[in-house]
Scaffold this active site. Structure first.
Site, PDB file in Angstrom:
ATOM      1  N   ASN A 104      15.421  10.685  51.513  1.00  0.00           N
ATOM      2  CA  ASN A 104      15.640   9.286  51.145  1.00  0.00           C
ATOM      3  C   ASN A 104      14.528   8.899  50.180  1.00  0.00           C
ATOM      4  O   ASN A 104      13.389   8.675  50.598  1.00  0.00           O
ATOM      5  CB  ASN A 104      15.597   8.429  52.426  1.00  0.00           C
ATOM      6  CG  ASN A 104      15.667   6.942  52.131  1.00  0.00           C
ATOM      7  OD1 ASN A 104      15.971   6.542  50.999  1.00  0.00           O
ATOM      8  ND2 ASN A 104      15.390   6.130  53.137  1.00  0.00           N
ATOM      9  N   LYS A 147      14.213   6.257  48.448  1.00  0.00           N
ATOM     10  CA  LYS A 147      13.918   4.807  48.435  1.00  0.00           C
ATOM     11  C   LYS A 147      13.790   4.297  46.990  1.00  0.00           C
ATOM     12  O   LYS A 147      14.429   4.842  46.091  1.00  0.00           O
ATOM     13  CB  LYS A 147      12.669   4.509  49.272  1.00  0.00           C
ATOM     14  CG  LYS A 147      12.762   5.087  50.675  1.00  0.00           C
ATOM     15  CD  LYS A 147      11.727   4.529  51.615  1.00  0.00           C
ATOM     16  CE  LYS A 147      11.798   5.267  52.932  1.00  0.00           C
ATOM     17  NZ  LYS A 147      10.990   4.675  53.979  1.00  0.00           N
ATOM     18  N   HIS A 162      19.791   1.602  57.357  1.00  0.00           N
ATOM     19  CA  HIS A 162      18.371   1.964  57.425  1.00  0.00           C
ATOM     20  C   HIS A 162      17.604   0.746  57.936  1.00  0.00           C
ATOM     21  O   HIS A 162      17.933  -0.397  57.610  1.00  0.00           O
ATOM     22  CB  HIS A 162      17.874   2.380  56.038  1.00  0.00           C
ATOM     23  CG  HIS A 162      16.516   3.010  56.072  1.00  0.00           C
ATOM     24  ND1 HIS A 162      15.363   2.269  56.178  1.00  0.00           N
ATOM     25  CD2 HIS A 162      16.133   4.307  56.041  1.00  0.00           C
ATOM     26  CE1 HIS A 162      14.323   3.083  56.205  1.00  0.00           C
ATOM     27  NE2 HIS A 162      14.759   4.330  56.123  1.00  0.00           N
ATOM     28  N   GLU A 179      14.950  -0.548  57.066  1.00  0.00           N
ATOM     29  CA  GLU A 179      14.454  -1.435  56.003  1.00  0.00           C
ATOM     30  C   GLU A 179      15.544  -2.404  55.565  1.00  0.00           C
ATOM     31  O   GLU A 179      15.277  -3.564  55.262  1.00  0.00           O
ATOM     32  CB  GLU A 179      13.930  -0.591  54.828  1.00  0.00           C
ATOM     33  CG  GLU A 179      12.625   0.103  55.200  1.00  0.00           C
ATOM     34  CD  GLU A 179      12.306   1.353  54.400  1.00  0.00           C
ATOM     35  OE1 GLU A 179      12.960   1.617  53.370  1.00  0.00           O
ATOM     36  OE2 GLU A 179      11.387   2.090  54.826  1.00  0.00           O
ATOM     37  N   GLU A 231      15.999   6.933  63.874  1.00  0.00           N
ATOM     38  CA  GLU A 231      14.731   6.654  63.200  1.00  0.00           C
ATOM     39  C   GLU A 231      14.002   5.545  63.949  1.00  0.00           C
ATOM     40  O   GLU A 231      14.280   4.358  63.717  1.00  0.00           O
ATOM     41  CB  GLU A 231      14.991   6.198  61.757  1.00  0.00           C
ATOM     42  CG  GLU A 231      15.667   7.253  60.900  1.00  0.00           C
ATOM     43  CD  GLU A 231      15.294   7.100  59.440  1.00  0.00           C
ATOM     44  OE1 GLU A 231      14.781   8.062  58.879  1.00  0.00           O
ATOM     45  OE2 GLU A 231      15.467   6.008  58.873  1.00  0.00           O
ATOM     46  N   GLY A 268       7.293   5.823  57.831  1.00  0.00           N
ATOM     47  CA  GLY A 268       6.246   5.551  56.844  1.00  0.00           C
ATOM     48  C   GLY A 268       4.896   5.223  57.453  1.00  0.00           C
ATOM     49  O   GLY A 268       3.999   4.747  56.758  1.00  0.00           O
ATOM     50  N   SER A 317       8.298   9.923  59.629  1.00  0.00           N
ATOM     51  CA  SER A 317       7.086  10.698  59.361  1.00  0.00           C
ATOM     52  C   SER A 317       7.243  12.191  59.649  1.00  0.00           C
ATOM     53  O   SER A 317       6.328  12.827  60.165  1.00  0.00           O
ATOM     54  CB  SER A 317       5.892  10.103  60.123  1.00  0.00           C
ATOM     55  OG  SER A 317       5.655   8.768  59.698  1.00  0.00           O
TER      56      SER A 317
HETATM   57  C1  PEP Z   1      12.864   6.984  56.113  1.00  0.00           C
HETATM   58  O1  PEP Z   1      12.593   6.109  55.316  1.00  0.00           O
HETATM   59  O2  PEP Z   1      14.044   7.159  56.436  1.00  0.00           O
HETATM   60  C2  PEP Z   1      11.774   7.784  56.660  1.00  0.00           C
HETATM   61  C3  PEP Z   1      12.004   8.535  57.695  1.00  0.00           C
HETATM   62  O3  PEP Z   1      10.548   7.673  56.034  1.00  0.00           O
HETATM   63  P1  PEP Z   1       9.217   8.549  56.346  1.00  0.00           P
HETATM   64  O4  PEP Z   1       9.649   9.995  56.409  1.00  0.00           O
HETATM   65  O5  PEP Z   1       8.321   8.266  55.185  1.00  0.00           O
HETATM   66  O6  PEP Z   1       8.693   8.058  57.641  1.00  0.00           O
END
Ligand code: PEP
Length: 251
Positions: free
Chosen positions: A11, A13, A96, A98, A168, A174, A213
């Site tokens: 992803n 972003k 997601h 976000e 997630e 993040g 992460s």
């Molecule tokens: C994501 O945005 O879906 C995600 C898992 O980000 P990160 O790997 O940076 O935690």
């Protein structure tokens, strides 16, 4: 037991320039050909055609990060699933955290988007997950059940035949904090059991990704869990070497 091919989805972003996404996709596509997992990258909508240009006959798959519920009409600023299909997308990330948090997407809106994506012949990657407050309040199961049930109640369990779910935990995205393999496995098993209570064969075939992460040094232990079928990768997907190392951990 169904054989589920692992999927590693990047992803990207709101990142990249026309040149940098071409460079990144070129490097990932050059390195993913020999892997047994499926590898997917999801650039911004405006970069999709640039990335499509480097896919050629490579094993790399292309997806989007969001789309509209509607197919066409007076929806200023939106992009539809049918448009994404025309540009070679096979998957769309939906719900997601976000988007749920910053753009107020409810589970019903996410469910409507899943329907639009499937009607366009694409596969939704349905993101679910709890915040830290919800985890600490013992609400992990009820939060995720509500996110899944919006799709189950509206479209039925058949919707999960052409779907990927990504667990997630919001507190791990993040932040550098990863769910432990056991914490992640517990939730993945719970998700599969919820789908299995409607249809066991659909649940056994469903790919459930972990996101939050994931890095080259923690990927292998996460992916070795029985109900973890790959990862949704944010930050580490912006570096070809790290992303490919994660892909290698998935096989
Ligand atoms: C994501 O945005 O879906 C995600 C898992 O980000 P990160 O790997 O940076 O935690």
């Amino acid at each position: 037991m169904a054989q589920r091919q692992p999927l590693i989805a990047g992803n990207w972003k709101l990142n990249g320039s026309r040149q940098s996404v071409v460079d990144l996709a070129t490097a990932v596509s050059a390195g993913c050909g020999q892997l047994s997992c499926e590898v997917l990258v999801c650039p911004t909508s405006v970069h999709i055609s640039d990335v499509l240009g480097v896919l050629g006959n490579t094993a790399l798959h292309l997806g989007a990060q969001n789309c509209a519920e509607a197919t066409s009409g007076a929806f200023t600023g939106e992009v539809s699933a049918t448009m994404l299909a025309e540009y070679g997308c096979e998957y769309v990330i939906l719900g997601h955290s976000e988007r749920r948090a910053m753009y107020h997407e409810s589970s019903d809106i996410v469910a409507a988007k899943c329907k639009a994506v499937q009607e366009a012949g694409l596969t939704p990657i349905l993101c679910v997950g709890e915040t830290l407050e919800e985890r600490e309040a013992g609400q992990v199961e009820s939060v995720i059940a509500e996110q899944l049930d919006a799709v189950l109640n509206g479209a039925g369990v058949q919707a999960f035949e052409n779907m990927v779910v990504a667990y997630e935990p919001v507190w791990a995205i993040g932040t550098g904090k990863t769910a432990s393999p056991e914490q992640a496995q517990d939730v993945h098993a719970m998700i599969r059991a919820r789908i299995a209570s409607h249809d066991n064969a659909t649940a056994q075939a469903l790919r459930i990704l972990y996101g939050g992460s994931v890095k080259p040094d923690n990927a292998a232990t996460l992916f070795s869990q029985v109900d973890i079928d790959g990862g949704l990768i944010g930050g580490a997907a912006l570096d070809a070497e790290s992303f490919l190392a994660i892909c290698e951990a998935a096989g």
